[in-house]
Scaffold this motif. Structure first.
Motif, PDB file in Angstrom:
ATOM      1  N   ASP A 129       0.826  -1.215   0.000  1.00 16.80           N
ATOM      2  CA  ASP A 129       0.000   0.000   0.000  1.00 16.80           C
ATOM      3  C   ASP A 129       0.854   1.257   0.000  1.00 16.80           C
ATOM      4  O   ASP A 129       0.427   2.311  -0.490  1.00 16.80           O
ATOM      5  N   ALA A 130       2.085   1.160   0.519  1.00 16.22           N
ATOM      6  CA  ALA A 130       2.990   2.309   0.531  1.00 16.22           C
ATOM      7  C   ALA A 130       3.735   2.467  -0.789  1.00 16.22           C
ATOM      8  O   ALA A 130       4.536   3.402  -0.937  1.00 16.22           O
ATOM      9  N   GLY A 131       3.503   1.563  -1.738  1.00 16.37           N
ATOM     10  CA  GLY A 131       4.095   1.720  -3.059  1.00 16.37           C
ATOM     11  C   GLY A 131       5.149   0.698  -3.447  1.00 16.37           C
ATOM     12  O   GLY A 131       5.701   0.760  -4.545  1.00 16.37           O
ATOM     13  N   VAL A 132       5.432  -0.268  -2.572  1.00 12.75           N
ATOM     14  CA  VAL A 132       6.414  -1.295  -2.923  1.00 12.75           C
ATOM     15  C   VAL A 132       5.789  -2.264  -3.929  1.00 12.75           C
ATOM     16  O   VAL A 132       4.649  -2.705  -3.763  1.00 12.75           O
ATOM     17  N   ASP A 133       6.532  -2.609  -4.968  1.00 13.87           N
ATOM     18  CA  ASP A 133       6.064  -3.506  -6.014  1.00 13.87           C
ATOM     19  C   ASP A 133       5.979  -4.928  -5.467  1.00 13.87           C
ATOM     20  O   ASP A 133       6.980  -5.499  -5.015  1.00 13.87           O
ATOM     21  N   LEU A 134       4.788  -5.530  -5.510  1.00 18.84           N
ATOM     22  CA  LEU A 134       4.615  -6.890  -5.020  1.00 18.84           C
ATOM     23  C   LEU A 134       5.499  -7.868  -5.798  1.00 18.84           C
ATOM     24  O   LEU A 134       6.020  -8.839  -5.233  1.00 18.84           O
ATOM     25  N   ALA A 135       5.712  -7.602  -7.089  1.00 16.00           N
ATOM     26  CA  ALA A 135       6.542  -8.485  -7.905  1.00 16.00           C
ATOM     27  C   ALA A 135       7.980  -8.512  -7.407  1.00 16.00           C
ATOM     28  O   ALA A 135       8.664  -9.538  -7.496  1.00 16.00           O
ATOM     29  N   MET A 136       8.450  -7.388  -6.874  1.00 14.27           N
ATOM     30  CA  MET A 136       9.803  -7.347  -6.332  1.00 14.27           C
ATOM     31  C   MET A 136       9.918  -8.231  -5.096  1.00 14.27           C
ATOM     32  O   MET A 136      10.896  -8.976  -4.937  1.00 14.27           O
ATOM     33  N   LYS A 140      -7.501  -5.517  -1.992  1.00 15.31           N
ATOM     34  CA  LYS A 140      -8.014  -4.446  -1.144  1.00 15.31           C
ATOM     35  C   LYS A 140      -9.109  -5.003  -0.237  1.00 15.31           C
ATOM     36  O   LYS A 140      -9.970  -5.760  -0.675  1.00 15.31           O
ATOM     37  N   VAL A 141      -9.074  -4.614   1.037  1.00 17.30           N
ATOM     38  CA  VAL A 141     -10.103  -5.015   1.991  1.00 17.30           C
ATOM     39  C   VAL A 141     -10.455  -3.797   2.846  1.00 17.30           C
ATOM     40  O   VAL A 141      -9.791  -2.753   2.774  1.00 17.30           O
ATOM     41  N   THR A 142     -11.488  -3.916   3.665  1.00 14.77           N
ATOM     42  CA  THR A 142     -11.831  -2.857   4.620  1.00 14.77           C
ATOM     43  C   THR A 142     -11.884  -3.453   6.022  1.00 14.77           C
ATOM     44  O   THR A 142     -12.287  -4.605   6.204  1.00 14.77           O
ATOM     45  N   ARG A 143     -11.468  -2.653   6.978  1.00 13.63           N
ATOM     46  CA  ARG A 143     -11.535  -3.014   8.381  1.00 13.63           C
ATOM     47  C   ARG A 143     -12.097  -1.813   9.135  1.00 13.63           C
ATOM     48  O   ARG A 143     -11.473  -0.745   9.151  1.00 13.63           O
ATOM     49  N   HIS A 144     -13.293  -1.982   9.686  1.00 17.37           N
ATOM     50  CA  HIS A 144     -13.956  -0.872  10.399  1.00 17.37           C
ATOM     51  C   HIS A 144     -14.081   0.356   9.503  1.00 17.37           C
ATOM     52  O   HIS A 144     -13.877   1.491   9.939  1.00 17.37           O
ATOM     53  N   GLY A 145     -14.408   0.115   8.238  1.00 18.00           N
ATOM     54  CA  GLY A 145     -14.616   1.204   7.305  1.00 18.00           C
ATOM     55  C   GLY A 145     -13.354   1.788   6.712  1.00 18.00           C
ATOM     56  O   GLY A 145     -13.426   2.715   5.887  1.00 18.00           O
ATOM     57  N   VAL A 201      -9.902   1.407   4.390  1.00 18.80           N
ATOM     58  CA  VAL A 201      -9.385   0.604   3.286  1.00 18.80           C
ATOM     59  C   VAL A 201      -7.932   0.213   3.569  1.00 18.80           C
ATOM     60  O   VAL A 201      -7.137   1.024   4.050  1.00 18.80           O
ATOM     61  N   ALA A 202      -7.581  -1.027   3.263  1.00 19.42           N
ATOM     62  CA  ALA A 202      -6.223  -1.514   3.482  1.00 19.42           C
ATOM     63  C   ALA A 202      -5.901  -2.562   2.429  1.00 19.42           C
ATOM     64  O   ALA A 202      -6.776  -2.996   1.678  1.00 19.42           O
ATOM     65  N   VAL A 203      -4.641  -2.964   2.387  1.00 23.17           N
ATOM     66  CA  VAL A 203      -4.208  -4.037   1.493  1.00 23.17           C
ATOM     67  C   VAL A 203      -3.919  -5.280   2.333  1.00 23.17           C
ATOM     68  O   VAL A 203      -3.217  -5.200   3.347  1.00 23.17           O
ATOM     69  N   LYS A 204      -4.441  -6.408   1.909  1.00 26.56           N
ATOM     70  CA  LYS A 204      -4.158  -7.684   2.554  1.00 26.56           C
ATOM     71  C   LYS A 204      -3.377  -8.550   1.573  1.00 26.56           C
ATOM     72  O   LYS A 204      -3.805  -8.748   0.433  1.00 26.56           O
ATOM     73  N   VAL A 205      -2.230  -9.039   1.993  1.00 29.10           N
ATOM     74  CA  VAL A 205      -1.423  -9.931   1.162  1.00 29.10           C
ATOM     75  C   VAL A 205      -1.550 -11.346   1.698  1.00 29.10           C
ATOM     76  O   VAL A 205      -1.258 -11.601   2.871  1.00 29.10           O
ATOM     77  N   ASP A 206      -1.999 -12.237   0.851  1.00 26.06           N
ATOM     78  CA  ASP A 206      -2.091 -13.650   1.207  1.00 26.06           C
ATOM     79  C   ASP A 206      -0.869 -14.383   0.683  1.00 26.06           C
ATOM     80  O   ASP A 206      -0.423 -14.158  -0.443  1.00 26.06           O
ATOM     81  N   VAL A 207      -0.318 -15.253   1.524  1.00 28.00           N
ATOM     82  CA  VAL A 207       0.820 -16.084   1.141  1.00 28.00           C
ATOM     83  C   VAL A 207       0.295 -17.487   0.870  1.00 28.00           C
ATOM     84  O   VAL A 207      -0.184 -18.159   1.780  1.00 28.00           O
ATOM     85  N   ASP A 251       5.332  11.559   3.276  1.00 29.18           N
ATOM     86  CA  ASP A 251       5.391  11.333   1.838  1.00 29.18           C
ATOM     87  C   ASP A 251       4.295  10.386   1.382  1.00 29.18           C
ATOM     88  O   ASP A 251       3.675  10.577   0.351  1.00 29.18           O
ATOM     89  N   ARG A 252       4.100   9.314   2.124  1.00 27.10           N
ATOM     90  CA  ARG A 252       3.099   8.313   1.766  1.00 27.10           C
ATOM     91  C   ARG A 252       2.710   7.499   2.989  1.00 27.10           C
ATOM     92  O   ARG A 252       3.426   7.492   3.980  1.00 27.10           O
ATOM     93  N   ILE A 253       1.600   6.818   2.865  1.00 29.34           N
ATOM     94  CA  ILE A 253       1.087   5.997   3.970  1.00 29.34           C
ATOM     95  C   ILE A 253       0.701   4.634   3.412  1.00 29.34           C
ATOM     96  O   ILE A 253       0.072   4.544   2.354  1.00 29.34           O
ATOM     97  N   GLY A 254       1.078   3.587   4.105  1.00 30.47           N
ATOM     98  CA  GLY A 254       0.677   2.242   3.726  1.00 30.47           C
ATOM     99  C   GLY A 254      -0.088   1.599   4.857  1.00 30.47           C
ATOM    100  O   GLY A 254       0.317   1.669   6.021  1.00 30.47           O
ATOM    101  N   VAL A 255      -1.209   0.961   4.539  1.00 26.25           N
ATOM    102  CA  VAL A 255      -2.037   0.312   5.554  1.00 26.25           C
ATOM    103  C   VAL A 255      -2.199  -1.156   5.184  1.00 26.25           C
ATOM    104  O   VAL A 255      -2.679  -1.478   4.091  1.00 26.25           O
ATOM    105  N   GLY A 256      -1.780  -2.037   6.085  1.00 27.43           N
ATOM    106  CA  GLY A 256      -1.874  -3.473   5.855  1.00 27.43           C
ATOM    107  C   GLY A 256      -2.893  -4.112   6.778  1.00 27.43           C
ATOM    108  O   GLY A 256      -3.011  -3.729   7.945  1.00 27.43           O
ATOM    109  N   ALA A 257      -3.625  -5.095   6.276  1.00 29.63           N
ATOM    110  CA  ALA A 257      -4.673  -5.765   7.048  1.00 29.63           C
ATOM    111  C   ALA A 257      -4.284  -7.199   7.362  1.00 29.63           C
ATOM    112  O   ALA A 257      -3.606  -7.863   6.571  1.00 29.63           O
TER     113      ALA A 257
END
Length: 441
Positions: free
Chosen positions: A8-15, A34-39, A41-47, A199-205
């Motif tokens: 979410d902060a801009g790092v390339d998932l492919a990297m 993309k998912v939501t938690r308590h309204g 928005v965040a990014v959830k990465v599944d392994v 500069d930027r904000i990343g939110v992970g779920a």
């Protein structure tokens, strides 16, 4: 949660996927959504990783990381995280660090979590990361050995060794050993959000979505404001009412950092942290991290003469040095003044690991001082593979020069375990494993 915040902060998932692929393990896929938690928005990465029965030892994971084609900064952070886990598990179970078997934290998804997080943090160019108080939670959970109390013993030991402040706050697991290890390896200090220009904000779920709070990890990337200059810093925050900050400085004076703020506690290999910029008031662990040289610096040999240590302790001391991040450790018998027999212990390590190695020397030997010097080192390209000898997996370290295999070294402990199980001489199993490795090249 770390991976999601980084994406979410801009790092390339492919990297990050490429870093995980470099390990050469069974197929592991990273997928973001993309998912939501308590309204919010965040990014959830599944392994996504296959179920495997491999019970990975610390030495096996270390060899795998050292042999993988990873950037030095990524490798060092991942090694640092697993070294902390090995020390914590050894203390919790009363065994030598080299004998630690990683169960949950050794699973492929957790290895991917740590390597992916290390690659993502390196991609941001952060020079300094700080974190908030870690919410560890409470209650009980199920592990490979049955029911265990929360916070898990490994979590407490990792965070205690890192000098991280902790709080219970919630009646469930809010910080796993993997999450604690990433925080401990990456954070230079702990405290409130520093003054910075965002500069930027990343939110992970995380996967868990509790009613009482949003299960999020927030990473704030920005430029820290100081009286003399503006520098890049990062702040990480995880969990409910607590705030987490991380500060990082980029490589060119105009640097990027991250600040994380997390509203909730998940079971997903994450920790509640607030990361603040390190300073002269930071705890010793943070000060040591701030003083770490660049990954491109020359390797270092640390030495000390010891004449009053019970010689039976040396094997455990050498194992502790390797677990602390040393590339190699060995002894030379010497005679000191008045003809006293003694040993010089030599430790080879990367500059980033100097502080951890010095600490291990002080803790596991009777030394009260040491010397160090830079060296030139020539190392062959290495790969780490596994071969199967009649149902027993044995690690093999492959050395290449200009793409040609010149050496194959079988992991002794793996071979010894297989030999005992198969009722065969150890030399026969080593020969079989070496022959199988040679067939692949």
């Amino acid at each position: 949660m770390f991976l999601g915040a980084l994406v979410d902060a801009g790092v390339d998932l492919a990297m990050m996927q490429a870093a995980v692929d470099a390990l050469g393990t069974e197929p592991i896929r990273l997928r973001a959504k993309k998912v939501t938690r308590h309204g919010l928005v965040a990014v959830k990465v599944d392994v996504e990783a296959p179920e495997v029965a491999t019970d990975r030892r610390w030495r096996s994971i270390r060899a795998m990381l050292e042999g993988a084609d990873l950037d030095a900064a990524v490798r060092d952070l991942a090694l640092g995280a697993f070294a902390r886990l090995a020390a914590a598990e050894a203390a919790a179970h009363g065994i030598a660090e080299e004998d630690v078997h990683f169960h949950e934290v050794g699973a492929l998804d957790s290895i991917a979590d740590i390597v992916g997080a290390a690659a993502g943090l390196a991609a941001l160019g952060i020079e300094r990361l700080t974190a908030s108080t870690v919410t560890v939670g409470g209650g009980t959970t199920r592990g490979s050995h049955g029911s265990i109390p929360l916070p898990a013993p490994a979590v407490l030991r990792v965070l205690a060794d890192a000098g991280a402040p902790v709080v219970g706050a919630v009646p469930y697991e809010a910080c796993t050993p993997t999450g604690a290890a990433i925080v401990a390896a990456a954070a230079a200090g702990y405290g409130s959000l520093p003054e910075l220009v965002v500069d930027r904000i990343g939110v992970g779920a995380g996967g868990r979505d509790p009613q009482e709070r949003a299960n999020l990890l927030r990473l704030i990337v920005g430029h820290e404001v100081t009286p003399a200059r503006r520098t890049g810093s990062a702040h990480v925050h995880r969990g409910g009412h607590d705030h987490g900050d991380a500060s990082g400085h980029g490589p060119h004076g105009h640097s990027h950092g991250a600040h994380g703020h997390d509203h909730g506690h998940g079971h997903d290999h994450s920790a509640h942290e607030h990361v603040a910029p390190a300073s002269e008031h930071a705890p010793p662990a943070a000060q040591a991290h701030q003083g770490s040289p660049a990954p491109s610096a020359k390797p270092v040999v640390i030495e000390t003469n010891v004449d009053d240590l019970d010689p039976r302790v040396w094997p455990a001391a050498l194992a502790a040095l390797l677990a602390a991040g040393a590339s190699d450790a060995w002894l030379t018998p010497i005679f000191m003044k008045k003809g006293r027999p003694a040993h010089t212990v030599h430790v080879l390590c990367r500059p980033e690991m100097i502080a951890a190695v010095r600490s291990a020397l002080v803790r596991h030997t009777t030394t009260i001082g040491m010397r160090s010097y830079e060296i030139e080192k020539y190392a062959l390209e290495r790969q780490y593979k596994h071969v199967n000898v009649d149902g027993h997996e044995i690690g093999v370290k492959i050395a290449l020069e200009h793409g040609e295999v010149v050496n194959a070294s079988v992991e002794y402990e793996d071979a010894a375990t297989a030999a005992a199980a198969l009722g065969r001489p150890l030399k026969v199993v080593i020969a079989q494993a070496t022959a199988l490795a040679a067939e692949e090249y």
